[in-house]
Design a protein around this motif. Structure first.
Motif, PDB file in Angstrom:
ATOM      1  N   PHE A   1      19.190  21.924 -90.343  1.00  0.00           N
ATOM      2  CA  PHE A   1      20.278  22.144 -89.398  1.00  0.00           C
ATOM      3  C   PHE A   1      20.001  21.439 -88.077  1.00  0.00           C
ATOM      4  O   PHE A   1      20.879  20.770 -87.519  1.00  0.00           O
ATOM      5  N   THR A   2      18.786  21.551 -87.586  1.00  0.00           N
ATOM      6  CA  THR A   2      18.421  20.900 -86.325  1.00  0.00           C
ATOM      7  C   THR A   2      18.554  19.390 -86.438  1.00  0.00           C
ATOM      8  O   THR A   2      19.143  18.741 -85.565  1.00  0.00           O
ATOM      9  N   VAL A   3      18.038  18.829 -87.513  1.00  0.00           N
ATOM     10  CA  VAL A   3      18.125  17.375 -87.716  1.00  0.00           C
ATOM     11  C   VAL A   3      19.585  16.944 -87.851  1.00  0.00           C
ATOM     12  O   VAL A   3      20.004  15.941 -87.267  1.00  0.00           O
ATOM     13  N   GLY A   4      20.378  17.701 -88.586  1.00  0.00           N
ATOM     14  CA  GLY A   4      21.799  17.365 -88.737  1.00  0.00           C
ATOM     15  C   GLY A   4      22.548  17.407 -87.418  1.00  0.00           C
ATOM     16  O   GLY A   4      23.361  16.532 -87.124  1.00  0.00           O
ATOM     17  N   ALA A   5      22.269  18.422 -86.602  1.00  0.00           N
ATOM     18  CA  ALA A   5      22.950  18.544 -85.312  1.00  0.00           C
ATOM     19  C   ALA A   5      22.539  17.436 -84.352  1.00  0.00           C
ATOM     20  O   ALA A   5      23.390  16.826 -83.688  1.00  0.00           O
ATOM     21  N   VAL A   6      21.247  17.146 -84.295  1.00  0.00           N
ATOM     22  CA  VAL A   6      20.760  16.101 -83.384  1.00  0.00           C
ATOM     23  C   VAL A   6      21.246  14.725 -83.843  1.00  0.00           C
ATOM     24  O   VAL A   6      21.733  13.925 -83.039  1.00  0.00           O
ATOM     25  N   LEU A   7      21.139  14.455 -85.131  1.00  0.00           N
ATOM     26  CA  LEU A   7      21.576  13.166 -85.659  1.00  0.00           C
ATOM     27  C   LEU A   7      23.088  12.998 -85.541  1.00  0.00           C
ATOM     28  O   LEU A   7      23.577  11.932 -85.134  1.00  0.00           O
ATOM     29  N   GLY A   8      23.838  14.041 -85.854  1.00  0.00           N
ATOM     30  CA  GLY A   8      25.302  13.966 -85.749  1.00  0.00           C
ATOM     31  C   GLY A   8      25.769  13.731 -84.325  1.00  0.00           C
ATOM     32  O   GLY A   8      26.648  12.907 -84.070  1.00  0.00           O
ATOM     33  N   THR A   9      25.159  14.426 -83.377  1.00  0.00           N
ATOM     34  CA  THR A   9      25.537  14.256 -81.973  1.00  0.00           C
ATOM     35  C   THR A   9      25.132  12.882 -81.461  1.00  0.00           C
ATOM     36  O   THR A   9      25.892  12.222 -80.749  1.00  0.00           O
ATOM     37  N   GLY A  10      23.934  12.431 -81.820  1.00  0.00           N
ATOM     38  CA  GLY A  10      23.481  11.102 -81.392  1.00  0.00           C
ATOM     39  C   GLY A  10      24.349   9.990 -81.962  1.00  0.00           C
ATOM     40  O   GLY A  10      24.714   9.056 -81.248  1.00  0.00           O
ATOM     41  N   LEU A  11      24.693  10.086 -83.244  1.00  0.00           N
ATOM     42  CA  LEU A  11      25.557   9.066 -83.849  1.00  0.00           C
ATOM     43  C   LEU A  11      26.960   9.098 -83.249  1.00  0.00           C
ATOM     44  O   LEU A  11      27.569   8.051 -83.043  1.00  0.00           O
ATOM     45  N   ALA A  12      27.466  10.289 -82.979  1.00  0.00           N
ATOM     46  CA  ALA A  12      28.792  10.390 -82.359  1.00  0.00           C
ATOM     47  C   ALA A  12      28.786   9.732 -80.982  1.00  0.00           C
ATOM     48  O   ALA A  12      29.732   9.025 -80.610  1.00  0.00           O
ATOM     49  N   ALA A  13      27.720   9.946 -80.216  1.00  0.00           N
ATOM     50  CA  ALA A  13      27.614   9.311 -78.894  1.00  0.00           C
ATOM     51  C   ALA A  13      27.469   7.793 -79.033  1.00  0.00           C
ATOM     52  O   ALA A  13      28.003   7.042 -78.218  1.00  0.00           O
ATOM     53  N   ALA A  14      26.763   7.349 -80.049  1.00  0.00           N
ATOM     54  CA  ALA A  14      26.578   5.908 -80.254  1.00  0.00           C
ATOM     55  C   ALA A  14      27.865   5.225 -80.672  1.00  0.00           C
ATOM     56  O   ALA A  14      28.105   4.068 -80.312  1.00  0.00           O
ATOM     57  N   LEU A  15      28.725   5.920 -81.405  1.00  0.00           N
ATOM     58  CA  LEU A  15      29.955   5.318 -81.916  1.00  0.00           C
ATOM     59  C   LEU A  15      31.154   5.529 -80.999  1.00  0.00           C
ATOM     60  O   LEU A  15      32.186   4.909 -81.198  1.00  0.00           O
ATOM     61  N   SER A  16      31.024   6.398 -80.011  1.00  0.00           N
ATOM     62  CA  SER A  16      32.139   6.693 -79.103  1.00  0.00           C
ATOM     63  C   SER A  16      32.152   5.721 -77.936  1.00  0.00           C
ATOM     64  O   SER A  16      31.132   5.149 -77.577  1.00  0.00           O
ATOM     65  N   GLY A  17      33.318   5.597 -77.335  1.00  0.00           N
ATOM     66  CA  GLY A  17      33.453   4.827 -76.102  1.00  0.00           C
ATOM     67  C   GLY A  17      33.119   5.706 -74.911  1.00  0.00           C
ATOM     68  O   GLY A  17      32.755   6.873 -75.050  1.00  0.00           O
ATOM     69  N   ARG A  18      33.250   5.143 -73.726  1.00  0.00           N
ATOM     70  CA  ARG A  18      32.928   5.899 -72.503  1.00  0.00           C
ATOM     71  C   ARG A  18      33.713   7.195 -72.399  1.00  0.00           C
ATOM     72  O   ARG A  18      33.174   8.216 -72.006  1.00  0.00           O
ATOM     73  N   ASN A  19      34.992   7.178 -72.722  1.00  0.00           N
ATOM     74  CA  ASN A  19      35.790   8.404 -72.649  1.00  0.00           C
ATOM     75  C   ASN A  19      35.319   9.442 -73.659  1.00  0.00           C
ATOM     76  O   ASN A  19      35.382  10.639 -73.408  1.00  0.00           O
ATOM     77  N   GLY A  20      34.848   8.999 -74.797  1.00  0.00           N
ATOM     78  CA  GLY A  20      34.389   9.913 -75.833  1.00  0.00           C
ATOM     79  C   GLY A  20      33.043  10.544 -75.547  1.00  0.00           C
ATOM     80  O   GLY A  20      32.709  11.594 -76.095  1.00  0.00           O
ATOM     81  N   TRP A  21      32.234   9.924 -74.696  1.00  0.00           N
ATOM     82  CA  TRP A  21      30.908  10.469 -74.392  1.00  0.00           C
ATOM     83  C   TRP A  21      31.004  11.876 -73.827  1.00  0.00           C
ATOM     84  O   TRP A  21      30.212  12.741 -74.178  1.00  0.00           O
ATOM     85  N   TRP A  22      31.952  12.109 -72.946  1.00  0.00           N
ATOM     86  CA  TRP A  22      32.061  13.423 -72.327  1.00  0.00           C
ATOM     87  C   TRP A  22      32.520  14.452 -73.344  1.00  0.00           C
ATOM     88  O   TRP A  22      32.101  15.614 -73.277  1.00  0.00           O
ATOM     89  N   TRP A  23      33.336  14.037 -74.285  1.00  0.00           N
ATOM     90  CA  TRP A  23      33.741  14.950 -75.344  1.00  0.00           C
ATOM     91  C   TRP A  23      32.543  15.311 -76.217  1.00  0.00           C
ATOM     92  O   TRP A  23      32.372  16.464 -76.604  1.00  0.00           O
TER      93      TRP A  23
END
Length: 152
Positions: free
Chosen positions: A61-83
């Motif tokens: 669960f920890t690895v999934g949450a950290v990896l999912g959040t990191g990948l989401a931040a990597a794939l998002s634009g500036r506006n998406g980072w805050w989300w």
């Protein structure tokens, strides 16, 4: 050049627009749904793996949450980072609640639901902090890379 007219000015404008804005990645084929799916899907998958392998949330669960959040931040634009930053604790809490309720519905009836929810928040806080930290690290790295490209 400022004030330049004619064909050479048009070519310069075409060249700038063809390459896209400086420092911004090209849009993803999945659009904004891909970062959201990763941010939500990986923690739920990790929580399900942990629940099937033993009681409570653990390393998957920890690895999934950290990896999912990191990948989401990597794939998002500036506006998406805050989300991504704002939603990561809620996603962790929501994934915990969904998997725990699905696995142990009888345990969380009446007062047991309030007790369980308090337990999910307390036990999930380190995972929430780690997921948010992964997003902050990815965002900082992207900002540093963008500045180096502009100045270097």
């Amino acid at each position: 050049m400022a004030g330049q007219r004619g064909r050479s000015a048009d070519r310069g404008a075409r060249r700038r627009t063809a390459s896209g804005p400086v420092g911004h990645p090209r849009p993803l084929p999945g659009g904004p749904a891909l970062p959201a799916a990763l941010a939500v899907g990986l923690p739920i998958a990790g929580a399900a793996v942990d629940e099937l392998s033993g009681p409570g949330m653990g390393l998957a669960f920890t690895v999934g949450a950290v990896l999912g959040t990191g990948l989401a931040a990597a794939l998002s634009g500036r506006n998406g980072w805050w989300w991504v930053l704002a939603a990561s604790p809620l996603v962790v809490l929501g994934a915990t609640a969904v998997v725990e309720l699905a696995a142990h519905r009888d345990r969380y009836q009446g007062k047991g639901l309030a007790t369980g929810a308090a337990k999910w928040v307390v036990h999930g806080f380190p995972v929430m902090a780690e997921a948010a930290a992964s997003a902050v690290i990815v965002i900082a790295l992207r900002l540093v890379r963008a500045r180096r490209r502009q100045h270097g």
